[in-house]
Scaffold this active site. Structure first.
Site, PDB file in Angstrom:
ATOM      1  N   ARG A 241       0.853  -1.181   0.000  1.00  0.00           N
ATOM      2  CA  ARG A 241       0.000   0.000   0.000  1.00  0.00           C
ATOM      3  C   ARG A 241       0.893   1.236   0.000  1.00  0.00           C
ATOM      4  NH1 ARG A 241      -2.924  -3.277  -1.277  1.00  0.00           N
ATOM      5  NH2 ARG A 241      -5.054  -3.777  -0.615  1.00  0.00           N
ATOM      6  N   GLU A 269      -4.930   6.702  -5.764  1.00  0.00           N
ATOM      7  CA  GLU A 269      -5.080   5.870  -6.953  1.00  0.00           C
ATOM      8  C   GLU A 269      -6.447   6.112  -7.580  1.00  0.00           C
ATOM      9  OE1 GLU A 269      -4.324   1.816  -5.833  1.00  0.00           O
ATOM     10  OE2 GLU A 269      -2.239   2.196  -5.337  1.00  0.00           O
ATOM     11  N   HIS A 288      -0.903  -0.445  -9.955  1.00  0.00           N
ATOM     12  CA  HIS A 288      -1.518  -1.385  -8.996  1.00  0.00           C
ATOM     13  C   HIS A 288      -1.968  -2.668  -9.701  1.00  0.00           C
ATOM     14  CE1 HIS A 288      -3.647  -1.585  -4.834  1.00  0.00           C
ATOM     15  NE2 HIS A 288      -3.178  -2.764  -5.210  1.00  0.00           N
TER      16      HIS A 288
END
Length: 327
Positions: A241, A269, A288
């Site tokens: 993260r 994000e 991601h």
């Protein structure tokens, strides 16, 4: 007509990954929403008449304030095992059932593999080499790469993911050291690693990879002091993260040219188009992708279809808050 909203399908795979026609044949309307919502107000407006939501893990936050603005919501068919940004207590209070899916074993493998791909890409300058070839050049101005053999790999968080990455390090001839708040010598040895202090890990590792769950205790666990301690030329890999790392301190360290960062996760994000990380030197960046692989998506969405069918039939499965049924 019952309405389903599949959220955050940014790679446009949801409809291919499962047999949604099983639900359409029952007269259910399915909408796929690929783009993130600009705000909570936008989410509330778009989902106001939706009874079943299929979120992609925690990409869209569902705090109590948003759940209270979704009067038709009855089922959250969550993909994955959990989503820290979903307020399950608020769902329970409103009588909204939350079901989850399997896929964790595939997700662990996919994320560990991506962490290793990022490390290799950083160590061997793969992005720069690819850009040179595509521009018609060859070796011009390409930095000399390094070999992983004989280097020290520092793993922050030696759980399922970290342990898998430790095995990768051993296979590549690396010395593996590890640290986390609760790690014991015995647990480290069981995974072929040696437990060291946090200070020693950051000061001596040639590559540091993060595999911690984001929590109040782990937020900002890599700050200016840890980054300053890292060796010249070391690589920091983060597939966990973004907020585990102090972003301002990381940007300053990258500008100094001391380390390379290989990042799959970010504090915000999607990463804004004008975010300074997009133009920062010494970086390898991916959007991601950690758990985003076909085995994971197949399991997520196939289980989601099963969860919705079971709920429609009055026999829900994989419930995270069965007490919601009584409301």
């Amino acid at each position: 007509m019952t309405k389903i909203a599949i959220l955050d399908d940014s790679q446009h795979v949801a409809l291919q990954a499962a047999d949604w026609d099983r639900l359409r044949k029952r007269g259910i309307a399915i909408a796929v929403m690929s783009e993130p919502f600009a705000s909570e107000d936008a989410a509330a407006a778009a989902l106001a008449d939706v009874e079943i939501i299929v979120p992609m893990r925690e990409r869209t936050p569902f705090p109590a304030s948003l759940i209270a603005r979704l009067p038709q919501l009855r089922l959250v068919a969550l993909t994955g095992g959990r989503a820290p940004t979903l307020d399950i207590a608020a769902c329970t209070q409103r009588g909204v059932l939350v079901c989850n899916t399997g896929g964790g074993e595939f997700s662990t493998a996919a994320t560990a593999e991506l962490a290793w791909a990022l490390l290799l890409a950083a160590y061997r300058n793969v992005p720069q080499a690819d850009a040179l070839i595509r521009s018609g050049r060859w070796h011009e101005a390409l930095p000399m790469g390094e070999s992983l053999d004989g280097k020290r790999l520092g793993i922050v968080g030696l759980g399922k993911l970290g342990a898998r990455v430790a095995r990768f390090g051993q296979a590549f001839g690396m010395e593996v050291v590890a640290w986390s708040q609760n790690l014991t010598d015995e647990a480290a040895i069981a995974h072929g690693a040696r437990r060291v202090s946090k200070d020693e890990l950051f000061a001596t590792a040639d590559a540091v990879t993060l595999h911690l769950v984001l929590s109040a205790r782990s937020r900002g666990i890599v700050g200016a002091s840890e980054l300053a301690a890292m060796k010249q030329g070391a690589v920091l890999i983060n597939t966990s993260r973004g907020p585990l790392v102090d972003e301002a301190a990381l940007l300053a360290t990258l500008k100094s040219g001391r380390i390379t960062a290989a990042l799959d996760v970010f504090g915000q994000e999607p990463l804004p188009a004008d975010h300074p990380l997009r133009s920062a030197p010494n970086t390898v960046l991916t959007p991601h992708l950690g758990y985003s692989s076909w085995p994971v998506m197949h399991r997520f969405y196939q289980d989601s279809v099963e969860n919705i069918e079971a709920w429609l039939d009055g026999a829900p499965i994989r419930m995270l808050n069965p007490e919601a049924l009584g409301r």
